[in-house]
Design a protein around this motif. Structure first.
Motif, short mmCIF file in Angstrom:
data_model
loop_
_atom_site.label_atom_id
_atom_site.label_comp_id
_atom_site.label_asym_id
_atom_site.label_seq_id
_atom_site.Cartn_x
_atom_site.Cartn_y
_atom_site.Cartn_z
N TRP A 252 19.44 15.85 -98.72
CA TRP A 252 20.44 15.50 -99.73
C TRP A 252 20.68 16.62 -100.75
O TRP A 252 21.49 16.47 -101.66
CB TRP A 252 20.04 14.21 -100.44
CG TRP A 252 20.45 12.99 -99.68
CD1 TRP A 252 19.73 12.33 -98.73
CD2 TRP A 252 21.68 12.27 -99.81
NE1 TRP A 252 20.44 11.26 -98.26
CE2 TRP A 252 21.64 11.19 -98.91
CE3 TRP A 252 22.83 12.43 -100.59
CZ2 TRP A 252 22.69 10.28 -98.77
CZ3 TRP A 252 23.87 11.52 -100.47
CH2 TRP A 252 23.79 10.46 -99.56
N THR A 253 19.92 17.72 -100.62
CA THR A 253 20.18 18.85 -101.52
C THR A 253 20.51 20.10 -100.71
O THR A 253 20.50 21.20 -101.24
CB THR A 253 18.95 19.12 -102.43
OG1 THR A 253 17.79 19.24 -101.60
CG2 THR A 253 18.73 17.99 -103.42
N SER A 254 20.80 19.88 -99.41
CA SER A 254 21.01 21.04 -98.53
C SER A 254 22.41 21.64 -98.68
O SER A 254 22.64 22.77 -98.28
CB SER A 254 20.78 20.62 -97.08
OG SER A 254 21.70 19.59 -96.73
N LEU A 255 23.32 20.88 -99.24
CA LEU A 255 24.69 21.38 -99.38
C LEU A 255 25.02 21.50 -100.87
O LEU A 255 24.35 20.92 -101.72
CB LEU A 255 25.67 20.41 -98.70
CG LEU A 255 25.47 20.20 -97.20
CD1 LEU A 255 26.39 19.10 -96.69
CD2 LEU A 255 25.72 21.50 -96.44
N TYR A 256 26.09 22.20 -101.15
CA TYR A 256 26.44 22.44 -102.55
C TYR A 256 26.84 21.15 -103.28
O TYR A 256 27.64 20.37 -102.76
CB TYR A 256 27.59 23.45 -102.64
CG TYR A 256 27.83 23.92 -104.05
CD1 TYR A 256 27.11 24.98 -104.58
CD2 TYR A 256 28.72 23.25 -104.88
CE1 TYR A 256 27.28 25.37 -105.90
CE2 TYR A 256 28.91 23.64 -106.20
CZ TYR A 256 28.18 24.70 -106.70
OH TYR A 256 28.36 25.08 -108.00
N ALA A 257 26.30 20.93 -104.45
CA ALA A 257 26.71 19.81 -105.31
C ALA A 257 26.25 20.11 -106.73
O ALA A 257 25.06 20.23 -106.98
CB ALA A 257 26.10 18.49 -104.85
N ALA A 258 27.19 20.25 -107.65
CA ALA A 258 26.82 20.55 -109.04
C ALA A 258 27.84 19.99 -110.02
O ALA A 258 29.01 19.84 -109.69
CB ALA A 258 26.70 22.07 -109.23
N THR A 259 27.35 19.66 -111.21
CA THR A 259 28.26 19.27 -112.29
C THR A 259 28.79 20.55 -112.93
O THR A 259 28.27 21.64 -112.68
CB THR A 259 27.51 18.44 -113.35
OG1 THR A 259 26.44 19.25 -113.87
CG2 THR A 259 26.92 17.18 -112.75
N SER A 260 29.80 20.42 -113.79
CA SER A 260 30.45 21.62 -114.33
C SER A 260 29.46 22.51 -115.09
O SER A 260 29.56 23.74 -115.01
CB SER A 260 31.64 21.24 -115.20
OG SER A 260 31.20 20.37 -116.23
N GLU A 261 28.46 21.90 -115.79
CA GLU A 261 27.51 22.70 -116.57
C GLU A 261 26.68 23.62 -115.67
O GLU A 261 26.21 24.67 -116.11
CB GLU A 261 26.54 21.83 -117.38
CG GLU A 261 27.16 20.94 -118.43
CD GLU A 261 27.59 19.59 -117.88
OE1 GLU A 261 27.24 19.28 -116.72
OE2 GLU A 261 28.31 18.87 -118.61
N MET A 262 26.42 23.20 -114.43
CA MET A 262 25.58 23.99 -113.52
C MET A 262 26.40 24.66 -112.42
O MET A 262 25.86 25.21 -111.47
CB MET A 262 24.54 23.07 -112.85
CG MET A 262 23.60 22.37 -113.80
SD MET A 262 22.58 23.50 -114.73
CE MET A 262 21.28 23.79 -113.55
N HIS A 263 27.72 24.60 -112.55
CA HIS A 263 28.58 25.07 -111.46
C HIS A 263 28.51 26.58 -111.28
O HIS A 263 28.52 27.33 -112.25
CB HIS A 263 30.02 24.65 -111.77
CG HIS A 263 30.97 24.99 -110.69
ND1 HIS A 263 30.74 24.69 -109.36
CD2 HIS A 263 32.18 25.65 -110.71
CE1 HIS A 263 31.75 25.12 -108.64
NE2 HIS A 263 32.63 25.71 -109.43
N ASP A 264 28.42 26.99 -110.01
CA ASP A 264 28.38 28.41 -109.66
C ASP A 264 29.55 28.65 -108.70
O ASP A 264 29.47 28.33 -107.52
CB ASP A 264 27.01 28.68 -108.99
CG ASP A 264 26.91 30.09 -108.43
OD1 ASP A 264 27.92 30.80 -108.39
OD2 ASP A 264 25.79 30.45 -108.01
#
Ligand code: 5CA
Length: 440
Positions: A252-264
């Protein structure tokens, strides 16, 4: 429950103050009432849904090995001075003095208090791991409370706190809650995606927010679209299996997923363009690992197998039940009103008497109401003398999954109509068949 004796203050007009559909529908269905800015009463219909949401949360917390207790809403400032957060927390904290002029506060979260409970009685690694949780009101004096109970000042939180001897142990505790959250939101009829998030005033370096995609969400989020179809851990997940839970976390953490504060943006650009999902979302849960941030200043330590004292590694895990209710509505409604997933519906079935006072209609409805209630179903019986059109509109608005409609013509043939709220499909069947369908 007979509607004639119930308290369900339906609003006919659209409330002007409601900007989003869930807030509008909760007010119209008589689920909540604002008492002062960002502070709500939960009226009987809303309370029923909230209780069902909490029952599912509780069930999954218990399955994952967490233990329920109950801590107070009011806390002494002293504990927060010990951790160093009393001044740091700022204006969101509601500070109060008691009659002896002692500083108190309405708890915005409970890391300090639970650490105090822990340190007073746990002294050995043999009593670990431990995860304590409660479902309790919190207060945060938000600058912009809005959207009804979605962002309120007083709100309910399920907050769990884990204690482990080592970092590795704490990671397993984190993974337990991670898997429990996936299961919880799934049972609530929601697809929540875990995303890397900012830890804010709780602290620590590792955290995941669980986000529901919704146009009205306050967070801007970026993720791989495959998360929408990922498998949810099953009922028989072994929460003691370190490898098993690590595999769930890794997947469940193998693909990209981020909120705007942590967005890269660079990392997101590496996702094939057709797989990128850039959307708005509602944060319904947030889990944290923060090591010894509270245990060190507050002296929460245990004796390890080496005979030495060790500060415990902690995490905390929040879910917002009073936010989840509107989040479920955002995800499931139509022009006529709410469409509850069966797991949280305030009633399983509504029996609509189209002609109250007509002997045959009354007898039929009483019979169905008694049989389904006896079978353990939550049944609302609309026995009022409102017009049929009003009754249909109310039943659609409050979103009960099944409507059993008894009108004089059908009843004369020994029949009723069964309507599915979600699909609007209607079926005519004998009274007996209607009862048997739901008394399995
Ligand atoms: N101590 C940690 C976890 S136990 C904590 O306080 N986490 S939190 O700040 O992220 O809040 C946990 C959850 O509470 C959020 O994910 C959200 O679902 C809910 N929540 C937070 N603030 C509000 C609010 N103002 N209104 C409604 N729900 C809220």
């Amino acid at each position: 429950m007979r509607l004639s004796r119930y308290f369900m203050p339906i609003l006919k007009e659209n409330p002007k103050e409601a900007e989003i559909v869930s807030h509008r529908l909760m007010l119209r269905a008589g689920m909540i009432r604002q008492q002062s800015q960002g502070i709500y009463s939960w009226l009987p219909l809303g309370k029923r849904v909230l209780d069902k949401v909490n029952a599912i949360i509780r069930d999954e917390q218990n399955r994952a090995g967490a233990i329920e207790l109950s801590m107070p809403t009011l806390q002494s400032a002293e504990l927060w001075q010990e951790s160093g957060r009393y001044d740091a927390y700022g204006k969101e904290m509601l500070r109060i003095k008691d009659r002896q002029d002692r500083p108190m506060l309405y708890g915005p979260t409970n890391e300090e208090m639970v650490t105090d409970i822990f340190r007073s009685s746990v002294k050995s690694y043999k009593d670990l791991p431990l995860n304590l949780y409660h479902i309790q009101l919190k207060f945060r004096d938000e600058i912009r409370p809005r959207f009804g109970t979605m962002r309120s000042r007083e709100f309910m939180m399920k907050d769990a706190y884990s204690f482990d001897l080592t970092r590795e142990g704490a990671e397993h505790s984190y993974n337990k809650m991670f898997a429990a959250y996936l299961r919880t939101f799934d049972r609530l009829g929601l697809r929540a995606i875990p995303m890397r998030a900012d830890t804010g005033p709780i602290g620590g370096k590792l955290s995941h927010e669980f986000i529901i995609l919704a146009d009205t969400g306050e967070s801007e989020v970026f993720c791989h679209k495959d998360f929408v179809d990922f498998d949810i851990p099953g009922e028989h997940t072994d929460f003691d299996s370190v490898e098993g839970l690590q595999a769930i976390f890794d997947k469940w953490t193998s693909l990209y997923a981020a909120t705007s504060e942590m967005h890269d943006q660079a990392a997101f650009n590496a996702v094939p363009e057709g797989d990128r999902l850039s959307a708005r979302g509602i944060e319904v849960g947030h889990i944290f690992y923060f090591g010894t941030k509270y245990s060190e200043p507050m002296g929460a330590k245990v004796q390890g197998p080496d005979g030495k004292e060790h500060f415990v590694h902690m995490g905390s895990y929040g879910i917002g039940p009073t936010r989840l209710v509107p989040a479920i509505i955002e995800a499931s409604h139509d022009d006529n009103g709410i469409i509850w997933p069966a797991s949280v519906a305030p009633f399983d079935i509504v029996v609509i008497n189209m002609k109250a006072g007509d002997q045959a209609c009354d007898d039929t409805c009483e019979l169905i109401y008694a049989a389904l209630t006896k079978a353990g179903k939550d049944v609302l019986y609309d026995d009022t003398d409102d017009r049929a059109g009003t009754k249909f509109a109310t039943a659609d608005l409050i979103g009960v999954p099944v409507q059993i409609i008894a009108g004089p013509r059908a009843v004369a043939n020994g029949e009723v109509e069964v309507k599915d709220r979600k699909t609007a499909a209607r079926e005519t069947m004998t009274i007996e068949a209607a009862i048997n369908r739901f008394v399995a």
